[in-house]
Every structure is written in C-alpha cells, then in structure tokens.
Design an enzyme around this catalytic site. Structure first.
Site, PDB file in Angstrom:
ATOM      1  N   HIS A  35      -7.569   0.803  -6.151  1.00  0.00           N
ATOM      2  CA  HIS A  35      -7.768   0.055  -4.895  1.00  0.00           C
ATOM      3  C   HIS A  35      -8.497  -1.253  -5.249  1.00  0.00           C
ATOM      4  CE1 HIS A  35      -7.904  -0.787  -0.774  1.00  0.00           C
ATOM      5  NE2 HIS A  35      -8.757   0.114  -0.327  1.00  0.00           N
ATOM      6  N   ARG A  81     -13.984  -7.393   2.935  1.00  0.00           N
ATOM      7  CA  ARG A  81     -12.576  -7.171   2.592  1.00  0.00           C
ATOM      8  C   ARG A  81     -11.763  -8.425   2.929  1.00  0.00           C
ATOM      9  NH1 ARG A  81     -10.347  -2.373   2.381  1.00  0.00           N
ATOM     10  NH2 ARG A  81      -8.899  -3.539   1.096  1.00  0.00           N
ATOM     11  N   CYS A 100     -16.143   2.925   1.293  1.00  0.00           N
ATOM     12  CA  CYS A 100     -14.997   2.049   1.556  1.00  0.00           C
ATOM     13  C   CYS A 100     -14.491   2.185   2.993  1.00  0.00           C
ATOM     14  CB  CYS A 100     -13.875   2.347   0.566  1.00  0.00           C
ATOM     15  SG  CYS A 100     -13.415   4.091   0.514  1.00  0.00           S
ATOM     16  N   ARG A 127       0.864  -1.187   0.000  1.00  0.00           N
ATOM     17  CA  ARG A 127       0.000   0.000   0.000  1.00  0.00           C
ATOM     18  C   ARG A 127       0.892   1.224   0.000  1.00  0.00           C
ATOM     19  NH1 ARG A 127      -5.033   1.993   3.723  1.00  0.00           N
ATOM     20  NH2 ARG A 127      -6.045   0.534   2.289  1.00  0.00           N
ATOM     21  N   ASP A 187     -16.721   8.449  -0.814  1.00  0.00           N
ATOM     22  CA  ASP A 187     -15.412   8.254  -0.180  1.00  0.00           C
ATOM     23  C   ASP A 187     -15.005   9.599   0.422  1.00  0.00           C
ATOM     24  OD1 ASP A 187     -12.805   7.406   0.443  1.00  0.00           O
ATOM     25  OD2 ASP A 187     -12.073   7.631  -1.616  1.00  0.00           O
ATOM     26  N   GLN A 208     -10.436  -3.602  -2.691  1.00  0.00           N
ATOM     27  CA  GLN A 208     -11.692  -2.992  -2.239  1.00  0.00           C
ATOM     28  C   GLN A 208     -12.824  -3.300  -3.224  1.00  0.00           C
ATOM     29  OE1 GLN A 208     -12.172  -0.711   0.648  1.00  0.00           O
ATOM     30  NE2 GLN A 208     -14.293  -1.168   0.115  1.00  0.00           N
TER      31      GLN A 208
HETATM   32  N1  NVA Z   1      -9.474   7.572  -1.322  1.00  0.00           N
HETATM   33  C1  NVA Z   1      -9.141   7.071  -0.012  1.00  0.00           C
HETATM   34  C2  NVA Z   1      -9.485   5.621   0.098  1.00  0.00           C
HETATM   35  C3  NVA Z   1      -9.280   5.025   1.462  1.00  0.00           C
HETATM   36  C4  NVA Z   1      -9.627   3.578   1.534  1.00  0.00           C
HETATM   37  C5  NVA Z   1      -7.660   7.288   0.233  1.00  0.00           C
HETATM   38  O1  NVA Z   1      -6.862   7.029  -0.676  1.00  0.00           O
HETATM   39  O2  NVA Z   1      -7.301   7.750   1.317  1.00  0.00           O
HETATM   40  N1   CP Z   2     -11.155   0.757   2.907  1.00  0.00           N
HETATM   41  C1   CP Z   2      -9.878   0.674   3.299  1.00  0.00           C
HETATM   42  O1   CP Z   2      -8.979   0.430   2.496  1.00  0.00           O
HETATM   43  O2   CP Z   2      -9.690   0.875   4.616  1.00  0.00           O
HETATM   44  P1   CP Z   2      -8.262   1.019   5.348  1.00  0.00           P
HETATM   45  O3   CP Z   2      -7.660   2.302   4.849  1.00  0.00           O
HETATM   46  O4   CP Z   2      -8.597   1.058   6.810  1.00  0.00           O
HETATM   47  O5   CP Z   2      -7.419  -0.161   4.984  1.00  0.00           O
END
Ligand code: NVA
Ligand code: CP
Length: 331
Positions: free
Chosen positions: A133, A315, A270, A106, A229, A136
């Site tokens: 993602h 998830r 999400c 990540r 989101d 997800q």
């Molecule tokens: N768009 C958000 C998604 C989090 C799961 C981020 O990248 O922070």
């Molecule tokens: N939805 C999601 O990816 O959550 P986290 O950022 O907590 O992993």
C-alpha cells in the site's frame, strides 16, 4: 529530481531521496492548499481510477487531488469494469492508455498492477494490493515527520498481521528512510523471509533496523509510533475472523501499550478501524465473539485521534504529489 513517466507500484522501486522528494512535494502542496493557491497545472488531463476493492480515503484522495491539479477523473467501481472478467489486464491497459494520462489500480495480487503497468503507456499508481500500500506509506511518513520534525532513527512498531500489505509496506519504507521497524505479532504473522532480507539490505544503508518479536512489552518499549491495522483485510474470507481474534487479541493496542511506549509516542492507523462496534461488520463480529473493540481500544483511538485524522488528510496531499511528479507537473 525527475519522476516523470514513472509507475508507483511499491516503494522498493524508489530511492530514499526520491521518497523524501515526494514527501517534500506533498508538504508544499499541503501548504498551498491551506493558502488557497491554484495548482491546476495539469488542466486538460484525465486519470482512470480502478477499484476492485472498496475505498473511502484512497478514492477521495485521488479524486480531490486530481481535481485540484485540474484533471478529470473516471471511477471504475468493484463491479463496474470488465477488467479481469471479460477483458485481460493487457487489453485494459492498452485501452485506458489511449484515453487517460494515468491509471490508479486497487485490487488483489501485486502481479495485476504490475501487469497493468507493463502494458500501459502511462503512469500506473498502486492504490493498494494484497502485498503493498505505497501511497499510504507517504501519508504515514509525512504525518510522523510533521509531528517529530524528522524520520531517521524514529522507532515504529506495527502490531497485528505484519505479513500483509501494511506490515510489508511499513517495513520497506522504514528500512529505506532509516527508521527502526518492529513487527510485534505471533511469529507466523511476520513478513516473509525474502522481503525481510531485501529490507535488511536497505536498512544496512540507511541506518535503520528490523526487529520481529512476539513480546508486546519488549516490542513497544520506547516506541515513537505504535501502528495497527484491521485483523482481517479486504478480500479475505469471513472464516478467518475466529483465528485472527484468537491470535491477535494479545496484540490489541491498549492504553497500557501506549504507556509502555512512552509519553512522546503517537498512535497511527491507516483506517478504517474497528475501535468500537458502530459499524455493520464491527457489530456482527462483536456480537459473534463477544467483543466491543478489536485491533485498538476506543480510548486509544480517541486519545490519539488528531494524529490518525492528520494521517488520513495526508493521503490527499501525498497522492497529489505522486500524480504531479509522475505526470511531470513539477520537475
Ligand atoms: N490491510 C487492510 C488495509 C486497508 C487500508 C486491507 O487490505 O483491507
Ligand atoms: N487507508 C485506506 O486505504 O483507506 P481506504 O480503504 O478507505 O481507501
């Protein structure tokens, strides 16, 4: 279907049949988990989990899923690895491939996870980048399928910053699986032209459609799924809050939006979500801009909480399917 040895970097790389196979496998693992069936067929294997951005769901899903499959995990936190600072992506990939059977990453640009995959000898799984993602997406599609019983022809509208990881990935998966995708946002928040053209070609084959609109009433009318989101994603500077709140406030998911979608509609997110100010950042931003909630009202969140938390649980089941399939636990 054999996905052994494959990387999981974006759903662009997977056929609709492969995606549905992963959903079916996840549903099977979910049922087995409920029945207490032992699925630890990957005993003795180990996976590395690299997180250059923070996480609750993704990290916990990889860890619990790996443990259920019998595997050991090593978590590298945003400050705890040399990756990209003292050691190149290529060298990191080579080192981790000597010790682990799979690597989750990540972080920031998609090119980083792609470079990791190019240099690693083991499957690499994208746990979120700025652009995509994909894990997800499997959880989202599983949740929609569980609720409606099907996916093809369903109408999903994404409200908010549709040019980032969630908007891009939802457009891809909807186009691949024959859902009707709408991005509802100011025009400068629509996904980029190149990705849109690619997704239009997928939709041409699957029977899905892609629509962009700035009009909330039109965009959400008759939707099966209303999705949003956070307005500012991880890694973005604090300075963008002001413009995001200004630009995206008209696209907040309210009970009016849900009523316009219709009685059968569900709400998904999400997570994490700013549906109230009971978080450090929520409180700070709330006080600075005079807000009590942001991308979704607390009323919508609480009304549809069952779906959002089913989505979060899914998830784990879907990530288990991705690891099992790419590590060859199942054929
Ligand atoms: N768009 C958000 C998604 C989090 C799961 C981020 O990248 O922070
Ligand atoms: N939805 C999601 O990816 O959550 P986290 O950022 O907590 O992993």
């Amino acid at each position: 279907m054999n996905l052994k040895g494959r990387d999981f970097l974006t759903l662009k790389d997977f056929t609709p049949e492969e995606i549905v196979y992963l959903l079916d496998l996840a549903a099977d693992y979910k049922e087995k988990k409920k029945q207490g069936v032992d699925v630890s067929t990957l005993r003795g294997r180990n996976v590395a989990l690299i997180f250059e951005k923070t996480s609750t769901r993704t990290r916990c899903s990889f860890e619990t899923a790996a443990h259920d499959l019998g595997m050991g995990t090593t978590y590298l936190d945003p400050s705890g690895s040399q990756i990209g600072k003292k050691e190149s992506i290529a060298d990191t990939a080579n080192v981790l491939s000597r010790m682990f059977d799979g690597i989750e990453y990540r972080g920031f640009g998609q090119e980083i996870v792609e470079s990791l995959a190019e240099h690693a000898d083991v499957p690499v799984w994208n746990g979120l980048t700025n652009e995509y993602h994909p894990t997800q997406m499997l959880a989202d599609m599983l949740t929609i399928r569980e609720h409606f019983g099907d996916l093809k022809g369903r109408r999903l509208v994404y409200m908010g910053d549709a040019r980032y990881n969630m908007g891009n990935s939802l457009m891809i998966v909807c186009a691949k699986l024959g859902l009707h995708f709408t991005a509802c946002a100011p025009a400068r928040y629509f996904p980029n032209e190149e990705l849109t053209q690619i997704c239009k070609s997928y939709a041409g084959e699957s029977g899905g459609t892609i629509t962009f609109t700035e009009n909330v009433e039109e965009g959400t009318k008759g939707a099966d799924v209303v999705y949003t989101d956070v307005w500012v994603s991880m890694g973005e500077p604090d300075a963008v809050w002001e413009e995001r709140i200004r630009d995206l406030s008209p696209y907040k998911v309210t009970m009016d939006v849900m009523r316009n979608a219709g009685e059968k509609a569900i709400f998904l997110h999400c997570l994490p979500a700013f549906h109230d100010c009971n978080t450090k950042i929520g409180k700070e931003i709330g006080e600075r801009f005079g807000l009590t909630e942001m991308e979704v009202t607390d009323e919508v969140f609480q009304t549809y909480r069952k779906f959002v938390f089913d989505e979060a649980e899914n998830r784990m089941h879907t990530i288990k399917a991705v690891m099992a399939a790419t590590l060859g636990a199942v054929q």
